[in-house]
Design a protein around this motif. Structure first.
Motif, PDB file in Angstrom:
ATOM      1  N   PRO A   5       0.822  -1.223   0.000  1.00  0.00           N
ATOM      2  CA  PRO A   5       0.000   0.000   0.000  1.00  0.00           C
ATOM      3  C   PRO A   5       0.856   1.273   0.000  1.00  0.00           C
ATOM      4  N   ARG A   6       1.971   1.240   0.696  1.00  0.00           N
ATOM      5  CA  ARG A   6       2.846   2.421   0.757  1.00  0.00           C
ATOM      6  C   ARG A   6       3.453   2.737  -0.600  1.00  0.00           C
ATOM      7  N   LYS A  65       2.380   1.733  -3.565  1.00  0.00           N
ATOM      8  CA  LYS A  65       1.332   2.098  -4.521  1.00  0.00           C
ATOM      9  C   LYS A  65       0.910   3.553  -4.320  1.00  0.00           C
ATOM     10  N   GLU A  66       0.820   3.990  -3.085  1.00  0.00           N
ATOM     11  CA  GLU A  66       0.484   5.387  -2.812  1.00  0.00           C
ATOM     12  C   GLU A  66       1.581   6.308  -3.336  1.00  0.00           C
ATOM     13  N   LYS A  67       2.824   5.912  -3.106  1.00  0.00           N
ATOM     14  CA  LYS A  67       3.961   6.723  -3.567  1.00  0.00           C
ATOM     15  C   LYS A  67       4.005   6.815  -5.092  1.00  0.00           C
ATOM     16  N   GLY A 113      -0.901   5.275  -6.803  1.00  0.00           N
ATOM     17  CA  GLY A 113      -2.076   4.433  -6.635  1.00  0.00           C
ATOM     18  C   GLY A 113      -2.143   3.217  -7.528  1.00  0.00           C
TER      19      GLY A 113
END
Length: 102
Positions: free
Chosen positions: A91-92, A94-96, A99
């Motif tokens: 998740p980290r 992908k956010e960086k 998305g």
């Protein structure tokens, strides 16, 4: 050397990784630490993990990454039953990356 001493020596590597300050330092460290083949294998496994977590099917992952079905299966097992390392990082990253991941 006792089992605890071995474990502590192994922890030093992970502590060293946590001291890396940026992407360039990280690349240099892993380049010194690992062979090209080891790096490519880790990069491929992480790509497979990202694609599996996005819901991509085995055949599409195999075609896209060139990973063997055994590698894809191993990564999938880790995603499902592992130590939750992938779940902490995916998740980290992908956010960086905005998305969508890869």
């Amino acid at each position: 050397m006792t089992k605890n001493e071995k474990r502590e020596h192994g922890d030093v590597l992970y502590e060293a990784i946590l001291t890396l300050k940026d992407l360039e330092e990280c690349k240099k460290f892993f380049s010194d630490l690992c062979t090209v083949a080891e790096l490519r294998a880790m990069e491929q496994r992480f790509e497979v993990a990202m694609l599996l977590s996005d819901g991509m099917i085995y055949n599409d992952i195999l075609e896209r990454t060139g990973a063997s079905s055994a590698t894809i299966s191993r990564v999938n097992r880790s995603l499902q039953y592992g130590a939750d390392g992938y779940q902490a990082v995916l998740p980290r990253i992908k956010e960086k990356l905005g998305g969508d991941g890869i």
